[in-house]
Design a protein around this motif. Structure first.
Motif, PDB file in Angstrom:
ATOM      1  N   LEU A 169       0.841  -1.200   0.000  1.00  0.00           N
ATOM      2  CA  LEU A 169       0.000   0.000   0.000  1.00  0.00           C
ATOM      3  C   LEU A 169       0.876   1.249   0.000  1.00  0.00           C
ATOM      4  O   LEU A 169       1.976   1.243   0.541  1.00  0.00           O
ATOM      5  CB  LEU A 169      -0.867   0.042   1.248  1.00  0.00           C
ATOM      6  CG  LEU A 169      -1.874  -1.066   1.443  1.00  0.00           C
ATOM      7  CD1 LEU A 169      -2.614  -0.852   2.759  1.00  0.00           C
ATOM      8  CD2 LEU A 169      -2.835  -1.133   0.297  1.00  0.00           C
ATOM      9  N   ARG A 170       0.338   2.307  -0.565  1.00  0.00           N
ATOM     10  CA  ARG A 170       1.015   3.596  -0.418  1.00  0.00           C
ATOM     11  C   ARG A 170       0.089   4.484   0.388  1.00  0.00           C
ATOM     12  O   ARG A 170      -0.919   4.977  -0.109  1.00  0.00           O
ATOM     13  CB  ARG A 170       1.339   4.242  -1.753  1.00  0.00           C
ATOM     14  CG  ARG A 170       2.125   5.540  -1.539  1.00  0.00           C
ATOM     15  CD  ARG A 170       2.654   6.133  -2.793  1.00  0.00           C
ATOM     16  NE  ARG A 170       3.505   7.280  -2.443  1.00  0.00           N
ATOM     17  CZ  ARG A 170       3.918   8.171  -3.322  1.00  0.00           C
ATOM     18  NH1 ARG A 170       3.580   8.052  -4.591  1.00  0.00           N
ATOM     19  NH2 ARG A 170       4.666   9.177  -2.932  1.00  0.00           N
ATOM     20  N   ILE A 171       0.431   4.676   1.638  1.00  0.00           N
ATOM     21  CA  ILE A 171      -0.293   5.582   2.527  1.00  0.00           C
ATOM     22  C   ILE A 171       0.761   6.435   3.200  1.00  0.00           C
ATOM     23  O   ILE A 171       1.433   5.982   4.136  1.00  0.00           O
ATOM     24  CB  ILE A 171      -1.138   4.823   3.573  1.00  0.00           C
ATOM     25  CG1 ILE A 171      -2.077   3.832   2.905  1.00  0.00           C
ATOM     26  CG2 ILE A 171      -1.934   5.820   4.419  1.00  0.00           C
ATOM     27  CD1 ILE A 171      -2.895   3.013   3.870  1.00  0.00           C
TER      28      ILE A 171
ATOM     29  N   ILE B  70       0.364  16.420  -0.141  1.00  0.00           N
ATOM     30  CA  ILE B  70      -0.501  15.398  -0.733  1.00  0.00           C
ATOM     31  C   ILE B  70      -0.498  14.196   0.204  1.00  0.00           C
ATOM     32  O   ILE B  70       0.560  13.796   0.712  1.00  0.00           O
ATOM     33  CB  ILE B  70       0.029  14.963  -2.114  1.00  0.00           C
ATOM     34  CG1 ILE B  70       0.051  16.149  -3.070  1.00  0.00           C
ATOM     35  CG2 ILE B  70      -0.799  13.818  -2.680  1.00  0.00           C
ATOM     36  CD1 ILE B  70       0.794  15.873  -4.354  1.00  0.00           C
ATOM     37  N   ILE B  71      -1.675  13.633   0.433  1.00  0.00           N
ATOM     38  CA  ILE B  71      -1.783  12.384   1.187  1.00  0.00           C
ATOM     39  C   ILE B  71      -2.092  11.287   0.175  1.00  0.00           C
ATOM     40  O   ILE B  71      -3.132  11.304  -0.475  1.00  0.00           O
ATOM     41  CB  ILE B  71      -2.894  12.438   2.260  1.00  0.00           C
ATOM     42  CG1 ILE B  71      -2.702  13.611   3.215  1.00  0.00           C
ATOM     43  CG2 ILE B  71      -2.987  11.094   2.994  1.00  0.00           C
ATOM     44  CD1 ILE B  71      -1.529  13.486   4.153  1.00  0.00           C
ATOM     45  N   HIS B  72      -1.185  10.344   0.026  1.00  0.00           N
ATOM     46  CA  HIS B  72      -1.382   9.209  -0.872  1.00  0.00           C
ATOM     47  C   HIS B  72      -2.090   8.097  -0.104  1.00  0.00           C
ATOM     48  O   HIS B  72      -1.751   7.821   1.048  1.00  0.00           O
ATOM     49  CB  HIS B  72      -0.034   8.692  -1.381  1.00  0.00           C
ATOM     50  CG  HIS B  72       0.727   9.683  -2.186  1.00  0.00           C
ATOM     51  ND1 HIS B  72       0.509   9.861  -3.529  1.00  0.00           N
ATOM     52  CD2 HIS B  72       1.701  10.561  -1.838  1.00  0.00           C
ATOM     53  CE1 HIS B  72       1.329  10.791  -3.986  1.00  0.00           C
ATOM     54  NE2 HIS B  72       2.061  11.242  -2.974  1.00  0.00           N
ATOM     55  N   ASN B  73      -3.068   7.460  -0.741  1.00  0.00           N
ATOM     56  CA  ASN B  73      -3.811   6.360  -0.116  1.00  0.00           C
ATOM     57  C   ASN B  73      -4.345   5.470  -1.233  1.00  0.00           C
ATOM     58  O   ASN B  73      -5.480   5.605  -1.657  1.00  0.00           O
ATOM     59  CB  ASN B  73      -4.949   6.910   0.751  1.00  0.00           C
ATOM     60  CG  ASN B  73      -5.725   5.809   1.445  1.00  0.00           C
ATOM     61  OD1 ASN B  73      -5.338   4.652   1.437  1.00  0.00           O
ATOM     62  ND2 ASN B  73      -6.842   6.168   2.048  1.00  0.00           N
ATOM     63  N   TYR B  74      -3.505   4.571  -1.716  1.00  0.00           N
ATOM     64  CA  TYR B  74      -3.938   3.708  -2.816  1.00  0.00           C
ATOM     65  C   TYR B  74      -3.125   2.420  -2.859  1.00  0.00           C
ATOM     66  O   TYR B  74      -2.165   2.252  -2.120  1.00  0.00           O
ATOM     67  CB  TYR B  74      -3.858   4.447  -4.151  1.00  0.00           C
ATOM     68  CG  TYR B  74      -2.499   5.010  -4.504  1.00  0.00           C
ATOM     69  CD1 TYR B  74      -1.548   4.221  -5.126  1.00  0.00           C
ATOM     70  CD2 TYR B  74      -2.176   6.328  -4.209  1.00  0.00           C
ATOM     71  CE1 TYR B  74      -0.309   4.732  -5.455  1.00  0.00           C
ATOM     72  CE2 TYR B  74      -0.943   6.846  -4.536  1.00  0.00           C
ATOM     73  CZ  TYR B  74      -0.010   6.042  -5.166  1.00  0.00           C
ATOM     74  OH  TYR B  74       1.217   6.561  -5.490  1.00  0.00           O
ATOM     75  N   GLY B  75      -3.565   1.527  -3.744  1.00  0.00           N
ATOM     76  CA  GLY B  75      -2.872   0.261  -3.940  1.00  0.00           C
ATOM     77  C   GLY B  75      -3.476  -0.898  -3.174  1.00  0.00           C
ATOM     78  O   GLY B  75      -2.850  -1.939  -3.015  1.00  0.00           O
TER      79      GLY B  75
ATOM     80  N   GLY C  19      -9.486  -3.476  -0.711  1.00  0.00           N
ATOM     81  CA  GLY C  19      -9.892  -2.149  -0.262  1.00  0.00           C
ATOM     82  C   GLY C  19     -11.144  -2.155   0.585  1.00  0.00           C
ATOM     83  O   GLY C  19     -11.259  -1.418   1.564  1.00  0.00           O
ATOM     84  N   VAL C  20     -12.079  -3.029   0.251  1.00  0.00           N
ATOM     85  CA  VAL C  20     -13.337  -3.071   0.990  1.00  0.00           C
ATOM     86  C   VAL C  20     -13.134  -3.531   2.429  1.00  0.00           C
ATOM     87  O   VAL C  20     -13.924  -3.219   3.306  1.00  0.00           O
ATOM     88  CB  VAL C  20     -14.383  -3.937   0.246  1.00  0.00           C
ATOM     89  CG1 VAL C  20     -14.037  -5.413   0.328  1.00  0.00           C
ATOM     90  CG2 VAL C  20     -15.783  -3.679   0.749  1.00  0.00           C
TER      91      VAL C  20
ATOM     92  N   SER D 245      -7.117   2.245   6.795  1.00  0.00           N
ATOM     93  CA  SER D 245      -6.441   3.236   5.949  1.00  0.00           C
ATOM     94  C   SER D 245      -6.999   4.627   6.200  1.00  0.00           C
ATOM     95  O   SER D 245      -6.241   5.598   6.311  1.00  0.00           O
ATOM     96  CB  SER D 245      -6.612   2.869   4.475  1.00  0.00           C
ATOM     97  OG  SER D 245      -5.996   1.635   4.198  1.00  0.00           O
ATOM     98  N   ALA D 246      -8.312   4.734   6.296  1.00  0.00           N
ATOM     99  CA  ALA D 246      -8.939   6.040   6.540  1.00  0.00           C
ATOM    100  C   ALA D 246      -8.535   6.601   7.895  1.00  0.00           C
ATOM    101  O   ALA D 246      -8.282   7.806   8.027  1.00  0.00           O
ATOM    102  CB  ALA D 246     -10.458   5.919   6.441  1.00  0.00           C
ATOM    103  N   LEU D 247      -8.455   5.741   8.905  1.00  0.00           N
ATOM    104  CA  LEU D 247      -8.028   6.210  10.226  1.00  0.00           C
ATOM    105  C   LEU D 247      -6.586   6.720  10.189  1.00  0.00           C
ATOM    106  O   LEU D 247      -6.268   7.747  10.803  1.00  0.00           O
ATOM    107  CB  LEU D 247      -8.176   5.094  11.259  1.00  0.00           C
ATOM    108  CG  LEU D 247      -9.605   4.729  11.634  1.00  0.00           C
ATOM    109  CD1 LEU D 247      -9.621   3.469  12.491  1.00  0.00           C
ATOM    110  CD2 LEU D 247     -10.290   5.882  12.336  1.00  0.00           C
ATOM    111  N   TYR D 248      -5.733   6.016   9.468  1.00  0.00           N
ATOM    112  CA  TYR D 248      -4.342   6.445   9.370  1.00  0.00           C
ATOM    113  C   TYR D 248      -4.234   7.770   8.611  1.00  0.00           C
ATOM    114  O   TYR D 248      -3.487   8.668   9.013  1.00  0.00           O
ATOM    115  CB  TYR D 248      -3.489   5.364   8.711  1.00  0.00           C
ATOM    116  CG  TYR D 248      -2.027   5.721   8.686  1.00  0.00           C
ATOM    117  CD1 TYR D 248      -1.303   5.837   9.873  1.00  0.00           C
ATOM    118  CD2 TYR D 248      -1.369   5.954   7.491  1.00  0.00           C
ATOM    119  CE1 TYR D 248       0.031   6.183   9.863  1.00  0.00           C
ATOM    120  CE2 TYR D 248      -0.024   6.294   7.476  1.00  0.00           C
ATOM    121  CZ  TYR D 248       0.666   6.413   8.662  1.00  0.00           C
ATOM    122  OH  TYR D 248       1.988   6.760   8.650  1.00  0.00           O
TER     123      TYR D 248
END
Length: 128
Positions: free
Chosen positions: A79-81, A96-101, A106-107, A113-116
């Motif tokens: 992941l990239r967070i 920029i906040i990266h949050n993907y991969g 994801g579900v 991820s959202a908390l981080y």
């Protein structure tokens, strides 16, 4: 695909197929088609997903199929967070906040991820 299966009371994911509970339905899935970008529902794939999930979770037998969906879930080896600060030609900084991969996970991973990401944003705000 989404099915109405009120007898199903647990999540299931064996890395190949999965069953995710929702309030009014169950989400069934199970594809890993690298390089595939077609978002058309494939009947053979849908039937395989349904049959393999039935085999793993007998409570799905007789479930009413509500809808079919095809989603693209970009995947990375990790992941990239993270937070990144970039500077334009005028010296103005933008964060920029990266949050993907997350890929197909994801579900199940989005809460953490959202908390981080929220923590990253709060730390950023405290330094303004």
């Amino acid at each position: 695909m989404r099915v109405r299966a009120p007898r199903v009371k647990h999540f299931f994911d064996d890395g190949e197929y999965y069953c995710l509970l929702n309030r009014d339905f169950v989400v069934l899935g199970g594809t890993h088609d690298e390089g595939e970008w077609d978002t058309t529902v494939n009947d053979d794939t849908s039937n395989r997903i349904l049959e393999e999930n039935k085999r793993r979770i007998p409570e799905i037998m007789g479930a009413e199929i509500i809808s079919h969906h095809v989603g693209l879930r970009p995947f990375r080896s990790s992941l990239r967070i993270e937070k990144e600060t970039i500077r334009d030609n005028n010296g103005k900084e933008t964060t920029i906040i990266h949050n993907y991969g997350h890929g197909g996970s994801g579900v199940t991973l989005f809460w953490g991820s959202a908390l981080y990401v929220t923590e990253l944003l709060e730390n950023l705000r405290s330094h303004l």
